[in-house]
Design a protein around this motif. Structure first.
Motif, PDB file in Angstrom:
ATOM      1  N   VAL A  23      37.266  42.140  39.440  1.00 26.42           N
ATOM      2  CA  VAL A  23      36.885  43.435  40.292  1.00 26.42           C
ATOM      3  C   VAL A  23      37.609  42.945  41.113  1.00 26.42           C
ATOM      4  O   VAL A  23      38.091  42.336  41.806  1.00 26.42           O
ATOM      5  CB  VAL A  23      35.512  43.298  40.913  1.00 26.42           C
ATOM      6  CG1 VAL A  23      35.922  44.505  41.415  1.00 26.42           C
ATOM      7  CG2 VAL A  23      34.631  43.713  39.832  1.00 26.42           C
ATOM      8  N   GLU A  25      39.070  46.051  43.190  1.00 25.83           N
ATOM      9  CA  GLU A  25      38.628  47.582  44.165  1.00 25.83           C
ATOM     10  C   GLU A  25      37.458  48.022  43.481  1.00 25.83           C
ATOM     11  O   GLU A  25      36.962  48.067  42.196  1.00 25.83           O
ATOM     12  CB  GLU A  25      39.449  48.467  43.759  1.00 25.83           C
ATOM     13  CG  GLU A  25      39.096  49.701  44.875  1.00 25.83           C
ATOM     14  CD  GLU A  25      40.700  50.972  44.131  1.00 25.83           C
ATOM     15  OE1 GLU A  25      40.533  51.676  44.579  1.00 25.83           O
ATOM     16  OE2 GLU A  25      41.928  50.198  43.724  1.00 25.83           O
ATOM     17  N   VAL A  26      36.175  47.931  44.319  1.00 23.48           N
ATOM     18  CA  VAL A  26      35.644  49.509  44.050  1.00 23.48           C
ATOM     19  C   VAL A  26      35.772  50.441  45.099  1.00 23.48           C
ATOM     20  O   VAL A  26      35.866  50.427  46.034  1.00 23.48           O
ATOM     21  CB  VAL A  26      33.686  48.275  44.622  1.00 23.48           C
ATOM     22  CG1 VAL A  26      33.924  47.216  43.434  1.00 23.48           C
ATOM     23  CG2 VAL A  26      34.819  48.079  45.747  1.00 23.48           C
ATOM     24  N   GLU A  27      34.220  51.429  44.151  1.00 15.74           N
ATOM     25  CA  GLU A  27      34.738  52.868  45.060  1.00 15.74           C
ATOM     26  C   GLU A  27      32.878  53.561  44.645  1.00 15.74           C
ATOM     27  O   GLU A  27      32.695  53.753  43.865  1.00 15.74           O
ATOM     28  CB  GLU A  27      35.653  53.856  44.305  1.00 15.74           C
ATOM     29  CG  GLU A  27      35.307  55.580  45.479  1.00 15.74           C
ATOM     30  CD  GLU A  27      35.681  56.496  44.838  1.00 15.74           C
ATOM     31  OE1 GLU A  27      36.202  57.597  44.927  1.00 15.74           O
ATOM     32  OE2 GLU A  27      36.623  56.017  43.437  1.00 15.74           O
ATOM     33  N   TRP A  80      34.768  54.407  31.046  1.00 19.47           N
ATOM     34  CA  TRP A  80      35.358  53.914  30.609  1.00 19.47           C
ATOM     35  C   TRP A  80      37.259  53.876  30.272  1.00 19.47           C
ATOM     36  O   TRP A  80      37.830  55.325  29.675  1.00 19.47           O
ATOM     37  CB  TRP A  80      34.829  52.180  29.759  1.00 19.47           C
ATOM     38  CG  TRP A  80      36.591  51.110  29.633  1.00 19.47           C
ATOM     39  CD1 TRP A  80      37.798  50.920  28.598  1.00 19.47           C
ATOM     40  CD2 TRP A  80      36.665  50.173  30.549  1.00 19.47           C
ATOM     41  NE1 TRP A  80      38.291  49.936  29.284  1.00 19.47           N
ATOM     42  CE2 TRP A  80      38.076  49.332  30.035  1.00 19.47           C
ATOM     43  CE3 TRP A  80      35.930  49.927  31.675  1.00 19.47           C
ATOM     44  CZ2 TRP A  80      38.011  47.816  30.285  1.00 19.47           C
ATOM     45  CZ3 TRP A  80      35.897  48.346  31.743  1.00 19.47           C
ATOM     46  CH2 TRP A  80      37.075  47.834  31.797  1.00 19.47           C
ATOM     47  N   GLU A  81      38.184  53.275  31.754  1.00 20.63           N
ATOM     48  CA  GLU A  81      39.391  53.699  31.239  1.00 20.63           C
ATOM     49  C   GLU A  81      40.182  52.705  30.756  1.00 20.63           C
ATOM     50  O   GLU A  81      40.337  51.621  31.933  1.00 20.63           O
ATOM     51  CB  GLU A  81      40.035  54.361  32.891  1.00 20.63           C
ATOM     52  CG  GLU A  81      39.226  55.573  32.954  1.00 20.63           C
ATOM     53  CD  GLU A  81      39.727  56.306  34.888  1.00 20.63           C
ATOM     54  OE1 GLU A  81      40.481  56.414  35.121  1.00 20.63           O
ATOM     55  OE2 GLU A  81      38.711  56.797  35.157  1.00 20.63           O
ATOM     56  N   ARG A 101      32.877  53.609  40.941  1.00 28.00           N
ATOM     57  CA  ARG A 101      33.982  52.951  40.098  1.00 28.00           C
ATOM     58  C   ARG A 101      33.628  51.552  40.718  1.00 28.00           C
ATOM     59  O   ARG A 101      34.205  51.319  41.351  1.00 28.00           O
ATOM     60  CB  ARG A 101      35.644  53.711  40.285  1.00 28.00           C
ATOM     61  CG  ARG A 101      35.479  55.317  40.161  1.00 28.00           C
ATOM     62  CD  ARG A 101      36.232  55.962  40.432  1.00 28.00           C
ATOM     63  NE  ARG A 101      37.534  55.319  39.442  1.00 28.00           N
ATOM     64  CZ  ARG A 101      38.579  54.498  40.396  1.00 28.00           C
ATOM     65  NH1 ARG A 101      38.528  54.096  41.710  1.00 28.00           N
ATOM     66  NH2 ARG A 101      39.752  54.267  39.568  1.00 28.00           N
ATOM     67  N   VAL A 103      36.892  48.608  39.564  1.00 27.94           N
ATOM     68  CA  VAL A 103      38.005  48.790  39.042  1.00 27.94           C
ATOM     69  C   VAL A 103      38.801  46.950  38.789  1.00 27.94           C
ATOM     70  O   VAL A 103      37.753  46.252  39.636  1.00 27.94           O
ATOM     71  CB  VAL A 103      39.298  49.391  40.170  1.00 27.94           C
ATOM     72  CG1 VAL A 103      41.115  49.040  39.799  1.00 27.94           C
ATOM     73  CG2 VAL A 103      39.089  50.821  39.748  1.00 27.94           C
ATOM     74  N   ASP A 105      40.571  44.271  36.998  1.00 27.69           N
ATOM     75  CA  ASP A 105      42.297  43.454  36.710  1.00 27.69           C
ATOM     76  C   ASP A 105      42.702  43.963  35.070  1.00 27.69           C
ATOM     77  O   ASP A 105      44.310  44.374  34.866  1.00 27.69           O
ATOM     78  CB  ASP A 105      42.513  42.823  36.846  1.00 27.69           C
ATOM     79  CG  ASP A 105      41.953  41.169  35.780  1.00 27.69           C
ATOM     80  OD1 ASP A 105      41.267  41.518  35.056  1.00 27.69           O
ATOM     81  OD2 ASP A 105      41.647  40.428  36.180  1.00 27.69           O
ATOM     82  N   GLY A 107      41.007  47.308  33.658  1.00 29.19           N
ATOM     83  CA  GLY A 107      40.235  48.665  33.343  1.00 29.19           C
ATOM     84  C   GLY A 107      39.607  48.954  34.215  1.00 29.19           C
ATOM     85  O   GLY A 107      39.130  47.833  35.338  1.00 29.19           O
ATOM     86  N   VAL A 108      39.109  49.997  34.144  1.00 34.37           N
ATOM     87  CA  VAL A 108      37.936  51.120  35.574  1.00 34.37           C
ATOM     88  C   VAL A 108      37.027  51.549  34.722  1.00 34.37           C
ATOM     89  O   VAL A 108      36.378  52.099  33.085  1.00 34.37           O
ATOM     90  CB  VAL A 108      38.674  52.505  35.893  1.00 34.37           C
ATOM     91  CG1 VAL A 108      37.723  52.772  36.642  1.00 34.37           C
ATOM     92  CG2 VAL A 108      40.236  51.778  36.401  1.00 34.37           C
ATOM     93  N   GLY A 110      33.256  52.617  35.267  1.00 33.68           N
ATOM     94  CA  GLY A 110      32.725  54.195  35.534  1.00 33.68           C
ATOM     95  C   GLY A 110      31.677  54.105  35.547  1.00 33.68           C
ATOM     96  O   GLY A 110      30.775  54.174  34.833  1.00 33.68           O
TER      97      GLY A 110
END
Length: 283
Positions: A23, A25-27, A80-81, A101, A103, A105, A107-108, A110
């Motif tokens: 991971v 980043e997180v939102e 998934w992105e 979200r 994030v 390394d 993909g992301v 959601g």
């Protein structure tokens, strides 16, 4: 939307895609969804995924000993992105509100909710069963090892309608509104009959229908892209969500189950007649 077959497909995808990925980043967009306020999503940053498991309709991501539990409720799901250099899978329609979200390394991930009220729950914990809703789950409905004897014990003495019992996660995990209708249709059993009133033959029919319906659905959802899971599930339904349409077996009219306010459907011609003495309060 997600029940055991869709959750299993999501877990399988995440298992393949996220193993070993960290991971970055997180939102948290909707703060009410995080039930462990003392443990923010920030704890996940820098940790890599070591395992992904399914518990009923819940998904657990093990990130080096810190667990992220995703409880989707009735209207939650995931997106998934892919990274920009890889062609991305289509996202869910914009009617689904973004809840969080995560994030990685690669993909992301959601988490979304398309309901009128918030049904998604996120937990950061030391173990999957530290989450109360996971700890109280009964046997998994999609487990091939779930036996007729286990089902017979579950229905014994229960003065509860069959549809409600099948959706009771403490009794049998992973079945929701849709698959409960499909199982009872396949078993040719009334959704409002009391579980305690079932004969040995009816228990056998219910177990066979449960096993066959869940096994077939798990296989059918396997490999279906995340964004297409809901549509695939809807297409597969024989009676659920099809009030007013002809029964696929007898041609009679599919109707809403009495007392469900349109939330469940059945074929009165195929399934056992509703006996007044067997009525119970739905739910």
């Amino acid at each position: 939307m997600p029940e055991a077959p869709e959750a299993e497909a999501l877990a399988s995808f995440l298992r393949t895609r996220l193993a070993g990925h960290a991971v970055t980043e997180v939102e948290l967009v909707e703060g009410r969804a995080l039930k462990t306020r003392a443990r923010p999503l920030d704890e996940l940053i820098g940790r890599a995924v070591t395992a992904v498991t399914r518990h009923g309709k819940h998904i657990d991501l093990d990130l080096d000993g810190v667990h992220l539990s995703l409880g989707f409720g009735r209207a939650g799901w995931a997106t998934w992105e892919d990274p920009p250099e890889v062609e991305a899978e289509p996202a869910l329609p914009p009617v689904a509100a973004l809840i969080a979200r995560v994030v990685f390394d690669d993909g992301v991930l959601g988490v979304t909710d398309a309901g009128e009220w918030l049904s998604v729950q996120l937990h950061v914990a030391d173990a999957a069963d530290d989450v109360p809703s996971v700890a109280k789950l009964g046997p998994d409905a999609a487990d091939p090892a779930y036996s007729r004897a286990m089902l017979a014990e579950a229905v014994s003495g229960r003065r509860k309608q069959l549809k409600a019992l099948l959706q009771e996660q403490e009794t049998l995990a992973g079945i929701g509104n849709a698959y409960s209708d499909e199982i009872l249709f396949a078993a040719r059993l009334s959704p409002v009959v009391h579980a305690a009133s079932l004969s040995d033959d009816e228990i056998s029919r219910l177990w066979s229908a449960l096993h066959d319906t869940m096994t077939a659905a798990v296989i059918a959802r396997r490999g279906v892209p995340i964004a297409e899971q809901k549509a695939a599930k809807v297409r597969a339904m024989r009676v659920h969500g099809r009030a007013g349409e002809p029964c696929p077996d007898c041609g009679g009219l599919i109707e809403d189950i009495p007392g469900t306010k349109g939330g469940g459907q059945w074929c009165p011609a195929c399934q056992a007649p509703i006996e007044t003495s067997d009525h119970a309060t739905p739910g």
